[in-house]
Design a protein around this motif. Sequence first.
Motif, PDB file in Angstrom:
ATOM      1  N   ASP A 369       4.557  15.849  22.695  1.00  0.00           N
ATOM      2  CA  ASP A 369       4.630  15.668  21.244  1.00  0.00           C
ATOM      3  C   ASP A 369       3.506  14.746  20.813  1.00  0.00           C
ATOM      4  OD1 ASP A 369       5.401  13.147  21.959  1.00  0.00           O
ATOM      5  OD2 ASP A 369       7.196  13.092  20.688  1.00  0.00           O
ATOM      6  N   ILE A 370       3.340  14.622  19.505  1.00  0.00           N
ATOM      7  CA  ILE A 370       2.257  13.804  18.945  1.00  0.00           C
ATOM      8  C   ILE A 370       2.804  12.415  18.637  1.00  0.00           C
ATOM      9  CG2 ILE A 370       0.654  13.568  17.009  1.00  0.00           C
ATOM     10  CD1 ILE A 370       0.659  16.640  16.853  1.00  0.00           C
ATOM     11  N   VAL A 371       2.170  11.423  19.193  1.00  0.00           N
ATOM     12  CA  VAL A 371       2.594  10.036  18.972  1.00  0.00           C
ATOM     13  C   VAL A 371       2.209   9.613  17.559  1.00  0.00           C
ATOM     14  CG1 VAL A 371       2.381   7.647  19.751  1.00  0.00           C
ATOM     15  CG2 VAL A 371       2.346   9.520  21.413  1.00  0.00           C
ATOM     16  N   GLY A 372       3.167   9.052  16.827  1.00  0.00           N
ATOM     17  CA  GLY A 372       2.886   8.588  15.470  1.00  0.00           C
ATOM     18  C   GLY A 372       2.760   9.694  14.450  1.00  0.00           C
ATOM     19  N   PHE A 373       3.361  10.837  14.757  1.00  0.00           N
ATOM     20  CA  PHE A 373       3.265  11.964  13.826  1.00  0.00           C
ATOM     21  C   PHE A 373       3.896  11.629  12.474  1.00  0.00           C
ATOM     22  CE2 PHE A 373       5.289  15.788  12.007  1.00  0.00           C
ATOM     23  CZ  PHE A 373       4.152  16.517  11.721  1.00  0.00           C
ATOM     24  N   THR A 374       5.007  10.908  12.492  1.00  0.00           N
ATOM     25  CA  THR A 374       5.683  10.537  11.236  1.00  0.00           C
ATOM     26  C   THR A 374       4.778   9.703  10.354  1.00  0.00           C
ATOM     27  OG1 THR A 374       7.806  10.559  12.401  1.00  0.00           O
ATOM     28  CG2 THR A 374       7.734   9.468  10.255  1.00  0.00           C
ATOM     29  N   CYS A 455     -10.311   8.331  10.868  1.00  0.00           N
ATOM     30  CA  CYS A 455     -10.266   7.040  11.547  1.00  0.00           C
ATOM     31  C   CYS A 455      -9.006   6.860  12.390  1.00  0.00           C
ATOM     32  CB  CYS A 455     -10.360   5.903  10.517  1.00  0.00           C
ATOM     33  SG  CYS A 455     -11.918   5.888   9.609  1.00  0.00           S
ATOM     34  N   THR A 456      -8.064   7.768  12.268  1.00  0.00           N
ATOM     35  CA  THR A 456      -6.818   7.675  13.033  1.00  0.00           C
ATOM     36  C   THR A 456      -6.958   8.494  14.305  1.00  0.00           C
ATOM     37  OG1 THR A 456      -5.544   7.473  10.989  1.00  0.00           O
ATOM     38  CG2 THR A 456      -4.335   8.068  12.987  1.00  0.00           C
ATOM     39  N   PRO A 457      -6.899   7.840  15.500  1.00  0.00           N
ATOM     40  CA  PRO A 457      -7.027   8.596  16.754  1.00  0.00           C
ATOM     41  C   PRO A 457      -5.768   9.410  17.027  1.00  0.00           C
ATOM     42  CG  PRO A 457      -6.555   6.299  17.231  1.00  0.00           C
ATOM     43  CD  PRO A 457      -6.737   6.387  15.740  1.00  0.00           C
ATOM     44  N   LEU A 458      -5.962  10.607  17.545  1.00  0.00           N
ATOM     45  CA  LEU A 458      -4.832  11.452  17.901  1.00  0.00           C
ATOM     46  C   LEU A 458      -4.361  11.091  19.302  1.00  0.00           C
ATOM     47  CD1 LEU A 458      -3.006  13.910  17.247  1.00  0.00           C
ATOM     48  CD2 LEU A 458      -4.737  15.354  18.324  1.00  0.00           C
ATOM     49  N   LYS A 459      -3.057  10.927  19.442  1.00  0.00           N
ATOM     50  CA  LYS A 459      -2.470  10.597  20.745  1.00  0.00           C
ATOM     51  C   LYS A 459      -1.301  11.532  21.015  1.00  0.00           C
ATOM     52  CE  LYS A 459      -3.684   5.680  20.517  1.00  0.00           C
ATOM     53  NZ  LYS A 459      -3.174   4.292  20.590  1.00  0.00           N
TER      54      LYS A 459
END
Length: 553
Positions: A369-374, A455-459
């Motif tokens: 899943d994507i961390v910080g998706f919310t 500027c937001t890295p995808l994790k």
Amino acid sequence: MIQTHSSFFSSRSKLEESDERSSITLATHAACFQTIGVYRGTQVHIRKPKIKSVSVDRKLLLELKQMHYITSPNLTRLIGLCTEVDSICILTEHCSRGNLQDILHNESIQLDWDFRISLITDIVEGMNYLHASPIHTHGRLTSTKCVIDSRFVLKITGFGLDSLNKVHRNTDVTDNIYTTLPELVWMAPEHLRVYPPRKCSQPGDVYSFAIILYEMCTRNEPYVNEPWYISLDDTLQKIKHGRSRFVRPTLNESDSFPDIVNLTKCCWLEMPEDRPTFHSIRRVIRAIKMKRNINPTENVLDVLLNRMEQYANNLEGLVEDRTQAFLEEKKKSEELLYQVLPKSVADQLRAGKSVIPESYSCVTIYFSDIVGFTEIAAKSSRFRKVVDFLNGVYSCFDTIIENYDVYKVETIGDAYMVVSGLPERNGNDHVRQISRMALDIVHSVRQFTIRHQPCTPLKTRIGIHSGPVCAGVVGMKMPRFCLFGDTVNTASRMESSGEAMKIHISEQTKLLLEQDNNFITAERGTITVKGKGLMTTFWLIDEISHQMDIVLL
């Protein structure tokens, strides 16, 4: 039943009535709705006037006699008249190929000018015969009154029986001899200006024929493409009051056959006495046919064969186009089906076979899943940006998994589930396939840029577990290939208890990777996993061969 043959009065025969769609064979989608019945084993067309009763007097019998003696091959034959109270109907010859308007408005039918002139000739021959007969006029001529029989011959219908039309007209002063308001477009202006409209006249029939010629030239409805067109009522008012500057549809010689355009303009002249008769129109059509090297005295059989050949060519081209379109749509459907279900499972369903659930001794399941998706979604100004973001991420993942022997089970929100080892078994290679795929996904995520939040890295957070499962197709309306068993739950716990940008694997997966001796792992330790208790888990760091490739580069 009043009949037009032998004697006018006889016992009423059984009339079976049904509503059917009379389809045009050469245009598989063109059709007109007709009321069709069966009289003495023969299909007939049924027209029901808006009257409850009719008086069988001398005048009506004379009109029936006149209709009985009609022998033109381009006029429909009257079968009889049913005079039963509340069931008044007129039975005429049924023409199974539909009407001229259906053919002209069907873009899939290609009509060259030789064929159009042939149809025009049929109309002229029929109207010329009618005007010379005791019936004298038609009065209701439109393109829908020109029907095509099973031998591809155009015939004119809807003529005669004026006493019934007068009864119909007198029942409601708002009615006229035309059945519907749109058909007033074919009525001559001098008749429109009289309220209620006059019966009919031969120059009025010529005007109606001119509007049909316009349809033949353009294959469009009259007036609707004019820049000034607002509504049908507005158009009829313009025609009525256009004495000094009469209103007609726009018809350019450059867009159509010039000789037919000139004939059309002569036939819709404002003054009735200026319009040609069908006898003179017949001579003009014969001259046009000679000019185009069409034999005006051509044998009827030759004409019929030419028409059938034209129809067959149209049908052959249409079938070829539709077949090609069908094959393309079938290919797209198969590709979509193979994306929803495994190919082997989809092939079984397409063959009408039931898919029997199977158990697999060992497979490897991947969850991420994507961390910080919310938080990313909350910062997005539009919901569409969130959808585009997820589409971009999972399109990237989908491209990666195409290089591996894996099956994408599903995506739910930001969750991504993949399995290897089913439905096609691949020994112990499933753990290597999933591990290499996971390493590639982590590498791609590091390079991924969120368009609306650069500027937001995808994790991402990844969990992998290996073990036995059962699999089968669930559902009828939207069948899904689902996995069942504790292995699925454990793989999900590996993902949820993992860390960002790390690949969290279970001890079972670690033991399988040791057999390959080609992957670098690190022990995480013993942790408490929800629903599983204490478990010793590991991190998948990299692949040894992959590290060597980097050093060589």
